[in-house]
Scaffold this active site. Structure first.
Site, mmCIF file in Angstrom:
data_model
loop_
_atom_site.group_PDB
_atom_site.id
_atom_site.type_symbol
_atom_site.label_atom_id
_atom_site.label_comp_id
_atom_site.label_asym_id
_atom_site.label_seq_id
_atom_site.Cartn_x
_atom_site.Cartn_y
_atom_site.Cartn_z
ATOM 1 N NE ARG A 76 -40.343 -0.052 -21.379
ATOM 2 C CZ ARG A 76 -39.305 0.375 -22.084
ATOM 3 N NH1 ARG A 76 -38.604 1.411 -21.680
ATOM 4 N NH2 ARG A 76 -38.976 -0.229 -23.220
ATOM 5 C CB SER B 274 -40.777 -5.744 -23.615
ATOM 6 O OG SER B 274 -39.899 -5.317 -24.605
ATOM 7 C CD GLU C 282 -42.464 -2.997 -20.708
ATOM 8 O OE1 GLU C 282 -41.361 -3.414 -21.072
ATOM 9 O OE2 GLU C 282 -43.207 -2.329 -21.424
HETATM 10 N N1 EPU Z 1 -31.689 -10.782 -27.542
HETATM 11 C C1 EPU Z 1 -31.448 -12.126 -27.694
HETATM 12 N N2 EPU Z 1 -32.512 -12.959 -27.919
HETATM 13 C C2 EPU Z 1 -33.783 -12.501 -27.981
HETATM 14 C C3 EPU Z 1 -34.024 -11.127 -27.806
HETATM 15 C C4 EPU Z 1 -32.953 -10.278 -27.588
HETATM 16 O O1 EPU Z 1 -30.318 -12.586 -27.633
HETATM 17 O O2 EPU Z 1 -34.699 -13.316 -28.189
HETATM 18 C C5 EPU Z 1 -30.542 -9.867 -27.344
HETATM 19 C C6 EPU Z 1 -30.364 -8.972 -28.575
HETATM 20 O O3 EPU Z 1 -29.564 -9.580 -29.536
HETATM 21 C C7 EPU Z 1 -29.701 -7.728 -27.993
HETATM 22 C C8 EPU Z 1 -30.254 -7.675 -26.576
HETATM 23 O O4 EPU Z 1 -30.809 -8.951 -26.281
HETATM 24 O O5 EPU Z 1 -28.326 -7.857 -27.944
HETATM 25 C C9 EPU Z 1 -31.278 -6.579 -26.379
HETATM 26 O O6 EPU Z 1 -32.336 -6.760 -27.361
HETATM 27 P P1 EPU Z 1 -33.065 -5.508 -28.054
HETATM 28 O O7 EPU Z 1 -32.096 -4.508 -28.546
HETATM 29 O O8 EPU Z 1 -34.063 -6.059 -29.011
HETATM 30 O O9 EPU Z 1 -33.802 -4.768 -26.875
HETATM 31 P P2 EPU Z 1 -34.560 -5.347 -25.611
HETATM 32 O O10 EPU Z 1 -33.740 -5.067 -24.408
HETATM 33 O O11 EPU Z 1 -34.980 -6.726 -25.857
HETATM 34 C C10 EPU Z 1 -35.725 -3.045 -25.090
HETATM 35 C C11 EPU Z 1 -37.110 -2.586 -24.749
HETATM 36 C C12 EPU Z 1 -37.963 -2.508 -26.000
HETATM 37 C C13 EPU Z 1 -37.314 -1.530 -26.965
HETATM 38 C C14 EPU Z 1 -35.898 -2.046 -27.278
HETATM 39 C C15 EPU Z 1 -35.135 -1.087 -28.140
HETATM 40 C C16 EPU Z 1 -37.526 -3.337 -22.473
HETATM 41 C C17 EPU Z 1 -38.247 -4.313 -21.615
HETATM 42 N N3 EPU Z 1 -37.708 -3.496 -23.796
HETATM 43 O O12 EPU Z 1 -35.849 -4.372 -25.584
HETATM 44 O O13 EPU Z 1 -39.223 -1.975 -25.618
HETATM 45 O O14 EPU Z 1 -38.060 -1.427 -28.169
HETATM 46 O O15 EPU Z 1 -35.156 -2.180 -26.036
HETATM 47 O O16 EPU Z 1 -34.793 0.042 -27.414
HETATM 48 O O17 EPU Z 1 -36.853 -2.448 -21.959
HETATM 49 C C18 EPU Z 1 -41.430 -2.533 -24.942
HETATM 50 O O18 EPU Z 1 -41.185 -1.973 -23.877
HETATM 51 O O19 EPU Z 1 -42.562 -3.052 -25.183
HETATM 52 C C19 EPU Z 1 -40.395 -2.650 -25.954
HETATM 53 C C20 EPU Z 1 -40.557 -3.324 -27.087
#
Ligand code: EPU
Length: 343
Positions: A162, A236, A339
């Protein structure tokens, strides 16, 4: 090309914050941009794309210029790639679908990300195992003060998680006008990111295609992330923090459920959503997830996303983010980084 005064920026930011711009205008090519920047050369200037990664905490006492440069052009191809140039003001998802229809591979995992093409290199957008970096070829940007058009190669952009030069050393110096992508004529499928394969199975996909992956991503995003057209948000709000391996190990022994992935440099990336989910507004054990104070809230299906239920101010969203940040720091000793760009 019309300059407006004291207009609400509400339609121009996906958080739906009702902040005002002292001056506002749209530009659809470099000539209009030049004219506007000359006209407003003494004002502080903010270039706005789709407004999907910004939080206004006050009125903007300067010149807001909305990038409306459109157009998609197939430049040339070689044995592996098609080179496609898109105007910075093109809607990102519209561009992704345009490429998928033509069977140009690489953007499918990045389906449905809100915002415009011009913002994609700015913060090296990424989702479901793919980053902009993987499909990027070059971009054209206009230097405000030198009034010059400069081409940036991939190396020039110094992409990180990012992150790019446009968020660091060249911050507020350039306006991205066009982005050229290199898209695969024979797609390589990326389905290893957690939720994709189960979704493809659920959809009953027999033969893998970029269209099927795009649809799977659209389904996953729609089920987890709020649609900014319906509820104000900027995706995010925080980045996933990267920590040293020993810090991660000590957290793992204390919190066995913690979600961590190895990244370059022998470090670990923690899922910020999980960390936030484990903290809350008080000591009762309630999670931030689903929390609401006035019209500012934390999305019930994904704690990493802050939302505006309607009439929250930017300050209210910001102060909620501050409370979340402090609670995570207190419980895990990890400092989250926002972010979203704060103004
Ligand atoms: N999780 C929780 N509780 C929550 C949210 C997430 O336990 O409330 C756990 C999920 O179960 C999972 C892990 O955290 O095991 C990661 O969650 P997720 O796969 O939804 O991805 P993320 O790391 O939360 C990142 C990006 C997103 C992107 C997704 C999918 C960042 C800051 N965010 O989210 O990007 O869509 O991966 O690749 O890197 C964005 O940048 O605006 C965005 C939405």
């Amino acid at each position: 090309m019309k300059v407006q005064e004291n207009i609400s920026l509400r339609p121009y930011n996906t958080f739906g914050i009702d902040a005002k711009a002292r001056y506002f205008a749209k530009f659809k090519d470099i000539d209009e941009l030049e004219e506007l920047t000359t006209h407003g050369s003494r004002l502080t200037t903010l270039i706005l794309g789709g407004g999907s990664n910004i939080l206004f905490t006050k009125d903007y006492d300067g010149f807001v210029l909305k990038n409306d440069i459109t157009g998609i052009e197939e430049l040339h191809e070689d044995s592996e790639y098609v080179y496609v140039k898109a105007g910075a003001g093109e809607n990102w998802h519209h561009f992704v679908l345009y490429c998928i229809e033509r069977n140009w591979g690489g953007l499918e995992n990045l389906s449905l990300i809100p915002g415009n093409v011009g913002a994609s290199p700015m913060q090296n957008i990424g989702a479901y195992g793919v980053e902009l970096d993987d499909v990027f070829n070059s971009l054209e940007a206009y230097h405000f003060h030198d009034k010059k058009l400069i081409t940036f190669t991939k190396a020039d952009c110094e992409f990180g998680y990012r992150d790019s030069v446009f968020k660091k050393k060249f911050r507020d110096q350039f306006v991205i006008l066009t982005v050229t992508f290199q898209l695969r004529k024979k797609p390589i499928f990326h389905t290893s990111y957690g939720a994709i394969e189960p979704e493809l199975e659920r959809m009953g996909v027999k033969e893998l295609s970029i269209k099927a992956i795009s649809n799977a991503v659209i389904n996953i995003r729609t089920s987890k992330l709020p649609d900014p057209k319906l509820i104000g948000n900027a995706g995010s709000f925080f980045k996933n923090p990267v920590v040293e391996i020993d810090k991660c190990q000590s957290l793992q022994s204390k919190f066995p459920g913690i979600i961590a992935y190895p990244v370059a440099g022998n470090r670990m990336k923690l899922a910020a959503g999980w960390l936030i989910d484990q903290c809350g507004p008080d000591k009762t054990g309630t999670s931030w997830r689903g929390f609401r104070k006035g019209d500012a809230g934390c999305y019930e299906k994904q704690a990493l996303v802050l939302i505006n239920y309607g009439n929250a101010t930017g300050k209210e969203i910001y102060s909620l983010s501050e409370e979340i940040l402090l609670s995570v720091k207190e419980k895990f000793g990890v400092i989250l980084e926002r972010e979203v760009n704060i103004f």
